[in-house]
Structure formats: C-alpha cells, structure tokens
Design a protein around this motif. Structure first.
Motif, PDB file in Angstrom:
ATOM      1  N   GLU A  23      73.632  63.864  72.248  1.00 26.53           N
ATOM      2  CA  GLU A  23      73.690  64.319  73.644  1.00 26.53           C
ATOM      3  C   GLU A  23      72.392  65.015  74.055  1.00 26.53           C
ATOM      4  OE1 GLU A  23      77.260  66.651  73.817  1.00 26.53           O
ATOM      5  OE2 GLU A  23      78.537  64.873  73.687  1.00 26.53           O
ATOM      6  N   VAL A  26      69.744  62.204  74.501  1.00 23.53           N
ATOM      7  CA  VAL A  26      70.006  61.428  75.722  1.00 23.53           C
ATOM      8  C   VAL A  26      69.572  62.198  76.968  1.00 23.53           C
ATOM      9  CG1 VAL A  26      71.871  60.493  77.162  1.00 23.53           C
ATOM     10  CG2 VAL A  26      71.828  60.017  74.714  1.00 23.53           C
ATOM     11  N   VAL A  31      64.675  56.373  78.043  1.00 21.57           N
ATOM     12  CA  VAL A  31      65.069  55.066  77.520  1.00 21.57           C
ATOM     13  C   VAL A  31      66.421  55.195  76.831  1.00 21.57           C
ATOM     14  CG1 VAL A  31      62.703  54.273  77.223  1.00 21.57           C
ATOM     15  CG2 VAL A  31      63.843  55.446  75.344  1.00 21.57           C
ATOM     16  N   PRO A  32      67.199  54.118  76.784  1.00 26.34           N
ATOM     17  CA  PRO A  32      68.487  54.198  76.102  1.00 26.34           C
ATOM     18  C   PRO A  32      68.291  54.322  74.584  1.00 26.34           C
ATOM     19  CG  PRO A  32      68.284  52.126  77.316  1.00 26.34           C
ATOM     20  CD  PRO A  32      66.983  52.841  77.422  1.00 26.34           C
ATOM     21  N   PRO A  33      68.817  55.366  73.977  1.00 28.61           N
ATOM     22  CA  PRO A  33      68.680  55.507  72.522  1.00 28.61           C
ATOM     23  C   PRO A  33      69.759  54.714  71.786  1.00 28.61           C
ATOM     24  CG  PRO A  33      69.804  57.401  73.406  1.00 28.61           C
ATOM     25  CD  PRO A  33      69.449  56.524  74.576  1.00 28.61           C
ATOM     26  N   SER A  34      69.563  54.535  70.519  1.00 29.32           N
ATOM     27  CA  SER A  34      70.599  53.934  69.682  1.00 29.32           C
ATOM     28  C   SER A  34      70.872  54.884  68.520  1.00 29.32           C
ATOM     29  CB  SER A  34      70.178  52.558  69.171  1.00 29.32           C
ATOM     30  OG  SER A  34      69.065  52.680  68.314  1.00 29.32           O
TER      31      SER A  34
END
Length: 52
Positions: A23, A26, A31-34
């Motif tokens: 959290e 993010v 950018v979208p994390p993984s």
C-alpha cells in the motif's frame, strides 16, 4: 521486502506487513506495481483470497 525486515529467507513475513508495504509503494509510484509471492499464505487459492 522480506530481507529489509530481517527475514532473509522470505518465509516469515506476516501477510498484514506485506500488504502495508505494498500500500505504501502503490501510494508513491505512478506505474502499476506487481507483487511476487514466492511462498503462499495458504495451501489453497480460496484461503489466499480470504487473507487479502
């Protein structure tokens, strides 16, 4: 992430701590994390979904 918390084997990090770290990441990146969960938090996918 586990190593930064002293868990060099990556097997003892509590799920709540993992999610709190995710959290924070993010909230700060564009950018979208993984997330690579190498060791599961339940034997079945249904348990993993309940734990999130």
């Amino acid at each position: 992430m586990a190593s930064a918390h002293g868990d060099h084997a990556g097997k003892e990090l509590p799920f709540d701590l993992v999610m709190a770290n995710v959290e924070r990441i993010v909230a700060r990146v564009a950018v979208p994390p993984s997330l690579d969960v190498a060791i599961g938090y339940g034997k079945h996918a249904s348990k993993l979904c309940r734990d999130k």
